[in-house]
Design a protein around this motif. Structure first.
Motif, mmCIF file in Angstrom:
data_model
loop_
_atom_site.group_PDB
_atom_site.id
_atom_site.type_symbol
_atom_site.label_atom_id
_atom_site.label_comp_id
_atom_site.label_asym_id
_atom_site.label_seq_id
_atom_site.Cartn_x
_atom_site.Cartn_y
_atom_site.Cartn_z
ATOM 1 N N GLU A 1 13.872 -27.648 -5.874
ATOM 2 C CA GLU A 1 14.136 -26.511 -4.993
ATOM 3 C C GLU A 1 14.958 -26.946 -3.780
ATOM 4 O OE1 GLU A 1 11.676 -23.037 -2.605
ATOM 5 O OE2 GLU A 1 10.567 -24.620 -3.588
ATOM 6 N N GLU B 1 15.385 -27.113 -0.201
ATOM 7 C CA GLU B 1 14.473 -26.976 0.931
ATOM 8 C C GLU B 1 15.004 -27.695 2.165
ATOM 9 O OE1 GLU B 1 10.053 -26.917 -0.613
ATOM 10 O OE2 GLU B 1 11.060 -28.718 -1.351
ATOM 11 N N LEU C 1 13.114 -29.753 5.098
ATOM 12 C CA LEU C 1 11.776 -30.226 5.428
ATOM 13 C C LEU C 1 11.779 -31.638 5.984
ATOM 14 C CD1 LEU C 1 10.660 -32.446 3.118
ATOM 15 C CD2 LEU C 1 10.622 -30.395 1.744
ATOM 16 N N LYS D 1 8.428 -27.336 7.315
ATOM 17 C CA LYS D 1 9.471 -26.719 6.483
ATOM 18 C C LYS D 1 10.066 -25.526 7.219
ATOM 19 C CE LYS D 1 8.637 -26.111 2.051
ATOM 20 N NZ LYS D 1 7.979 -25.730 0.791
ATOM 21 N N ARG E 1 13.011 -22.326 6.689
ATOM 22 C CA ARG E 1 13.831 -21.583 5.715
ATOM 23 C C ARG E 1 15.184 -21.297 6.351
ATOM 24 N NH1 ARG E 1 13.259 -15.620 3.365
ATOM 25 N NH2 ARG E 1 12.909 -15.260 5.558
ATOM 26 N N GLN F 1 10.996 -18.575 0.354
ATOM 27 C CA GLN F 1 10.363 -19.869 0.601
ATOM 28 C C GLN F 1 9.326 -19.728 1.697
ATOM 29 O OE1 GLN F 1 13.924 -22.117 1.616
ATOM 30 N NE2 GLN F 1 13.891 -23.117 -0.384
ATOM 31 N N GLU G 1 7.560 -21.177 5.017
ATOM 32 C CA GLU G 1 7.825 -22.063 6.142
ATOM 33 C C GLU G 1 6.505 -22.656 6.610
ATOM 34 O OE1 GLU G 1 11.504 -20.693 8.622
ATOM 35 O OE2 GLU G 1 10.125 -19.011 8.441
#
Length: 187
Positions: free
Chosen positions: A142, A144, A146, A163, A165, A172, A174
């Motif tokens: 995915e 991402e 992060l 994380k 978005r 997704q 967060e």
């Protein structure tokens, strides 16, 4: 084996029409000695329906008591068609003519049983991967943004995860730092 050109192909390229694809050793092309542990390629492709240029870099190394590895991908696409077509139910979807992405993933093992990971992903639009990198879209990790840290020893671990978005069109979760502890199999 010592030229900058790594691969060259021509022919019909699915949705993009007739074209030429080329891959170059980036450091050889620039006349620079490739750093140890780094492989970097320049992809330059011309198609009937547009052009694509990108850099794909993978690196790994070891310094004293830590090791690290990662990947960086940059892609810019000029898509003359201005639309995406993914079959009967998703035809003629509007798309920008200027598209692209940035992706960076880094993983590092630090002293004291620490592991650190960072990922950054920006996509120009929701259909970019499906159109230009379908294998990555369907089976890849995915996209991402992060930071993840973990300290693990024997049967316990402590982790921290944050994380964000960045690509608002992706669904997704967060996390603004989530800290967890694990203890397994302690009598």
């Amino acid at each position: 084996d010592h030229t900058a050109l790594r691969r060259l192909s021509a022919g019909s390229m699915n949705d993009f029409g007739v074209g030429i694809e080329s891959q170059w050793h980036l450091f050889r092309l620039l006349g620079i000695v490739e750093p140890e542990g780094v492989k970097s390629y320049l992809n330059a492709n011309m198609y009937e329906k547009g052009a694509q240029i990108g850099i794909d870099t993978r690196y790994q190394g070891r310094k004293e008591d830590r090791s690290y590895a990662g990947t960086i991908r940059l892609d810019a696409v000029y898509d003359r068609s201005g639309s995406d077509d993914f079959g009967d139910t998703r035809k003629n979807l509007n798309a920008s003519k200027h598209r692209g992405r940035m992706l960076a993933r880094h993983k590092e093992y630090l002293p004291g049983d620490w592991e650190l990971q960072g990922e950054f992903s920006w996509l120009s639009d929701r259909n970019f991967l499906e159109k230009f990198y379908p294998g990555e879209f369907w089976a890849g990790k995915e996209q991402e943004n992060l930071i993840y840290a973990k300290k693990q020893r024997d049967n316990w671990a402590v982790t921290a995860l944050a994380k964000v978005r960045l690509n608002k069109f992706l669904t997704q979760t967060e996390k603004l730092p989530e800290v967890s502890g694990y203890l397994i199999g302690e009598p």
